[in-house]
Design an enzyme around this catalytic site. Structure first.
Site, mmCIF file in Angstrom:
data_model
loop_
_atom_site.group_PDB
_atom_site.id
_atom_site.type_symbol
_atom_site.label_atom_id
_atom_site.label_comp_id
_atom_site.label_asym_id
_atom_site.label_seq_id
_atom_site.Cartn_x
_atom_site.Cartn_y
_atom_site.Cartn_z
ATOM 1 N N CYS A 159 0.868 -1.182 0.000
ATOM 2 C CA CYS A 159 0.000 0.000 0.000
ATOM 3 C C CYS A 159 0.901 1.228 0.000
ATOM 4 C CB CYS A 159 -1.012 -0.003 1.135
ATOM 5 S SG CYS A 159 -0.355 0.255 2.775
ATOM 6 N N CYS A 192 -4.434 -0.745 -2.060
ATOM 7 C CA CYS A 192 -4.948 0.600 -2.305
ATOM 8 C C CYS A 192 -4.675 0.975 -3.749
ATOM 9 C CB CYS A 192 -4.360 1.625 -1.329
ATOM 10 S SG CYS A 192 -2.656 2.117 -1.649
ATOM 11 N N CYS A 215 2.874 0.222 -8.549
ATOM 12 C CA CYS A 215 3.533 -1.058 -8.306
ATOM 13 C C CYS A 215 4.457 -1.395 -9.469
ATOM 14 C CB CYS A 215 2.489 -2.162 -8.130
ATOM 15 S SG CYS A 215 3.196 -3.749 -7.656
#
Length: 139
Positions: free
Chosen positions: A11, A83, A90
């Site tokens: 996250c 999230c 990412c």
């Protein structure tokens, strides 16, 4: 016996949702998974996260907020973003890493202490439900 699957929860700050997810999966199926968590911009583990996890008998008070950079060279089986911000940022991990995204509302809200705790409980309970399903589907 096969090796444990390595799962990374990701996250933004590694302060609430990913910390709770790490604690939940470790508690529910730690014998089957090596569980990690990190953030794209790590900070600190929020006391509300520690508190609502204690309510269900899981102690994450020893956890620390970690940077995603710590795991860029770590072989992973699965990365679960919890999230939208982390999902967008990412990186691509080497190898055959399964990517899963769960859009969990941020429990860090500007509200009374009681309303904040309720938001943390909702996030914890939603994570717990998703993790139970993940465990059942992962073999």
């Amino acid at each position: 016996m096969s090796e444990k699957k390595r799962v990374l929860f990701l996250c933004t700050g590694n302060s609430a949702r990913s910390q709770m997810a790490e604690g939940l999966l470790h508690h529910l199926a730690g014998d089957r998974f090596e569980v990690l968590s990190a953030g794209v911009a790590p900070g600190f583990v929020r006391p509300q996260a520690i508190g609502v996890m204690n309510e269900i008998g899981i102690d994450i008070s020893h956890h620390r907020s970690k940077s995603l950079d710590e795991f860029l060279d770590t072989p992973l089986d699965c990365v679960i973003t919890v999230c939208d911000h982390a999902n967008q940022r990412c990186p691509v991990f080497p190898g055959r890493v399964k990517r899963i995204h769960w859009s969990i509302d941020d429990p860090v809200i500007s509200a009374s202490e009681q309303m904040q705790l309720e938001a943390f409980r909702r996030a914890r309970d939603e994570l717990q439900q998703k993790i139970r399903t993940f465990i059942q589907e992962t073999d």
